[in-house]
Design an enzyme around this catalytic site. Structure first.
Site, PDB file in Angstrom:
ATOM      1  N   ALA A 109       0.797  -1.224   0.000  1.00  0.00           N
ATOM      2  CA  ALA A 109       0.000   0.000   0.000  1.00  0.00           C
ATOM      3  C   ALA A 109       0.835   1.281   0.000  1.00  0.00           C
ATOM      4  CB  ALA A 109      -0.917  -0.027   1.225  1.00  0.00           C
ATOM      5  N   ARG A 110       1.897   1.311   0.801  1.00  0.00           N
ATOM      6  CA  ARG A 110       2.614   2.576   1.005  1.00  0.00           C
ATOM      7  C   ARG A 110       3.569   2.924  -0.119  1.00  0.00           C
ATOM      8  NH1 ARG A 110       6.092   0.276   6.107  1.00  0.00           N
ATOM      9  NH2 ARG A 110       7.299  -1.306   4.985  1.00  0.00           N
ATOM     10  N   GLU A 111       3.752   2.033  -1.084  1.00  0.00           N
ATOM     11  CA  GLU A 111       4.733   2.266  -2.147  1.00  0.00           C
ATOM     12  C   GLU A 111       4.082   3.044  -3.289  1.00  0.00           C
ATOM     13  OE1 GLU A 111       6.161  -1.760  -2.711  1.00  0.00           O
ATOM     14  OE2 GLU A 111       6.799  -1.877  -0.619  1.00  0.00           O
ATOM     15  N   TYR A 118      17.387 -10.645   0.481  1.00  0.00           N
ATOM     16  CA  TYR A 118      17.130 -11.546   1.593  1.00  0.00           C
ATOM     17  C   TYR A 118      16.064 -12.515   1.120  1.00  0.00           C
ATOM     18  CZ  TYR A 118      13.822  -7.740   1.567  1.00  0.00           C
ATOM     19  OH  TYR A 118      12.926  -6.786   1.136  1.00  0.00           O
ATOM     20  N   ASN A 134       2.455  -9.922  -0.834  1.00  0.00           N
ATOM     21  CA  ASN A 134       3.648 -10.445  -1.503  1.00  0.00           C
ATOM     22  C   ASN A 134       4.337 -11.548  -0.698  1.00  0.00           C
ATOM     23  OD1 ASN A 134       5.016 -10.266  -3.968  1.00  0.00           O
ATOM     24  ND2 ASN A 134       6.731  -9.159  -3.010  1.00  0.00           N
ATOM     25  N   GLU A 168      12.131  -2.837  -7.874  1.00  0.00           N
ATOM     26  CA  GLU A 168      12.104  -1.912  -6.744  1.00  0.00           C
ATOM     27  C   GLU A 168      12.514  -0.551  -7.277  1.00  0.00           C
ATOM     28  OE1 GLU A 168      11.086  -2.501  -3.714  1.00  0.00           O
ATOM     29  OE2 GLU A 168      11.190  -4.681  -3.485  1.00  0.00           O
ATOM     30  N   HIS A 218       7.442  -2.303  -7.230  1.00  0.00           N
ATOM     31  CA  HIS A 218       7.472  -2.007  -5.803  1.00  0.00           C
ATOM     32  C   HIS A 218       8.399  -0.815  -5.575  1.00  0.00           C
ATOM     33  CE1 HIS A 218       5.714  -5.801  -3.996  1.00  0.00           C
ATOM     34  NE2 HIS A 218       5.833  -6.157  -5.266  1.00  0.00           N
ATOM     35  N   SER A 219       8.521  -0.399  -4.312  1.00  0.00           N
ATOM     36  CA  SER A 219       9.594   0.505  -3.959  1.00  0.00           C
ATOM     37  C   SER A 219      10.040   0.111  -2.564  1.00  0.00           C
ATOM     38  CB  SER A 219       9.139   1.971  -4.000  1.00  0.00           C
ATOM     39  OG  SER A 219       8.336   2.310  -2.890  1.00  0.00           O
TER      40      SER A 219
END
Ligand SMILES: *[C@@H]1O[C@H](CO)[C@@H](O)[C@H](O)[C@H]1NC(C)=O
Ligand SMILES: *[C@@H]1O[C@H](CO)[C@@H](O)[C@H](O)[C@H]1NC(C)=O
Ligand SMILES: *[C@@H]1O[C@H](CO)[C@@H](O)[C@H](O)[C@H]1NC(C)=O
Ligand SMILES: *[C@@H]1O[C@H](CO)[C@@H](O)[C@H](O)[C@H]1NC(C)=O
Length: 485
Positions: A249-251, A426, A321, A448, A374-375
């Site tokens: 949501a925040r990206e 990761y 995700n 990203e 994404h970010s």
């Protein structure tokens, strides 16, 4: 009523009554064929197990099992709950973001302890650095502990709320006037609400019915539409690409970039290269509309969807995700509903990830690529995410990834690192790119977007156009590579 008005009404009615089915039949762009007649709405997807290679080189450092954001962030959830009760936005005044080098032994362990005590959370990171979010009321204690452990860090954001306030200023009057003339409210000078994004998609479908159509492929938990836009000239020989954004949501830069891609391809389709025109583009700009709206009205840093879990640890939301059904439930995903990387109760337990997978599985389109935006961090990541293994054709993915990264850098100067997600960052299981790859989609990439941490998730609107323009250059390179398959 005036005569001319009657004529208009009559014409409109006639058009609607007689022409709509006809238009649909005549326009190949309207047809979204399904794969066979097989539909398995309730079943878990059938997954083809693709053999994996453990890379022979030992570039992949052995790391302690789960290091990134795996711990409870209950305190943050509690903050959000308090704001809900008080009917206000979550206030991040005084909260900070630090960049911490994790190469010295013991640093990751210390940060892990701080995370378990809910004093910090992790925004992003790779094998050598972590971006750490520190709540304002924890600053004193965390600083003291860092000093005691001789861990150096530098403050990247010293008052997060100030950044949030400055991030997305309202449009000026000229822009608003322009919006009205264009017929939709979308711009790339602001982060827009879901309504504007959906309005823009519907506008394009109405304006270019020969090549553009919009379908709702499902509903979010709170009942919002999951709208996919298709750009296609209907040639049966076309390849297909699926692009999505807004899983987290925040990206915000992600839906902004994905809608920019739509706009550029849609508005100039006739002048586009054959590489672009010979592809059917399926684009879902906001996979997580409930979370996206929530970041606009309640909590700017919300990541997950908004489906509540019940039970002893009642919290809201799963990380979409981590909810896809290939190697679901492995490393880098949490079983704790209060964690920011909660994997959900089972694979595809969430309506949003389920809808995406059902759509891709049941489409007759021969998807050659899956891109998910994404970010942040500027990475081009390919599978696998679940562990430090790579698919057998990883060299192809690496070559194409590097050519996309080169196009991005040549266009706007941003440097993107290319590699497998588990190798470069990761392990994280249940990712959408792993699932897409396991479906046989050749070029599955998680992108990203910018930046590398100066602003992180709170990227000012002046970045939208440059970031999106670079991404378009990357998509063009991908399109050319697909035709070489
Ligand atoms: C890891 O992050 C740091 C800090 O953001 C960055 O300088 C470095 O290039 C990153 N490493 C890779 C492989 O991208
Ligand atoms: C900071 O540390 C003190 C002393 O250890 C403790 O009493 C206090 O609750 C801590 N504050 C936070 C926000 O954890
Ligand atoms: C931190 O550095 C100081 C001075 O160099 C040293 O005395 C101390 O033992 C170090 N502490 C840790 C936890 O490494
Ligand atoms: C799908 O595309 C791949 C290459 O992109 C090709 O090898 C394959 O034959 C295509 N399958 C169908 C059913 O068209």
């Amino acid at each position: 009523m005036k005569m001319w008005l009657w004529t208009v009404v009559l014409l409109a009615v006639t058009t609607l009554t007689f022409c709509t089915p006809l238009i649909n039949e005549l326009e190949p762009g309207k047809d979204w064929p399904k794969r066979g007649s097989v539909k398995q709405p309730q079943d878990e997807p059938e997954i083809t197990e693709i053999s994996t290679e453990v890379p022979s080189n030992t570039d992949f450092k052995e790391r302690t099992p789960v290091e990134f954001g795996d711990e409870i962030e209950e305190e943050i959830a509690i903050l959000a709950k308090a704001a809900e009760v008080a009917d206000t936005k979550v206030d991040y005044s005084g909260a900070q973001v630090w960049k911490v080098s994790t190469e010295k032994t013991g640093v990751r362990a210390t940060l892990g302890r701080l995370r378990r005590r809910n004093l910090i959370s992790t925004w992003a990171g790779n094998q050598t650095y972590l971006d750490v979010f520190v709540k304002s009321n924890a600053l004193q204690n965390v600083t003291r502990i860092m000093k005691r452990e001789n861990i150096t860090f530098h403050i990247v954001i010293d008052d997060l709320q100030k950044r949030i306030n400055e991030e997305n200023p309202p449009l000026d009057e000229n822009e608003i006037e322009l919006q009205d003339r264009r017929g939709h409210r979308m711009t790339w000078k602001q982060y827009h609400r879901l309504e504007d994004i959906h309005g823009f998609m519907d506008y394009l479908a109405k304006t270019y019915p020969k090549i553009i159509s919009v379908n709702t492929i499902g509903k979010s938990y709170e009942g919002r539409d999951l709208k996919v836009l298709r750009i296609s000239d209907g040639k049966p020989t076309n390849k297909a690409v699926f692009i999505d954004g807004g899983i987290h949501a925040r990206e915000w830069i992600s839906p902004a970039t994905v809608t920019y891609l739509i706009n550029q391809i849609a508005e100039n389709f006739d002048e586009e290269s054959d590489d672009i025109k010979n592809i059917d583009w399926y684009i879902l700009p906001v996979v997580n509309p409930d979370g996206y709206e929530y970041t606009h009205v309640k909590d700017r840093l919300w990541r997950k969807n908004r489906k509540p879990t019940i039970g002893t640890r009642a919290c809201v939301g799963a990380d979409l995700n981590r909810n896809f059904g290939y190697r679901w439930g492995g490393k880098g995903a949490s079983s704790n509903p209060c964690s920011d990387i909660y994997r959900g109760a089972r694979a595809f337990s969430e309506p949003e990830s389920k809808a995406v997978s059902e759509f891709i599985k049941n489409s007759a389109a021969n998807f050659s690529a899956y891109l998910t935006y994404h970010s942040y961090g500027q990475y081009l990541l390919y599978p696998w995410g679940y562990d430090t293994a790579v698919p057998p054709d990883h060299k192809d993915l690496d070559i194409v990834g590097k050519s996309i990264a080169a196009a991005i850098e040549n266009t706007g100067g941003s440097k993107y690192s290319v590699g497998s997600s588990s190798g470069l960052l990761y392990p994280a299981s249940g990712g959408s790119d792993d699932w897409a790859k396991a479906q046989g989609i050749k070029y599955a990439f998680t992108i990203e977007l910018s930046d590398t941490g100066r602003y992180g998730f709170i990227l000012p609107t002046s970045f939208i156009e440059p970031v999106a323009r670079e991404s378009l250059a990357g998509v063009r390179v991908l399109a050319s590579q697909i035709h070489k398959l």
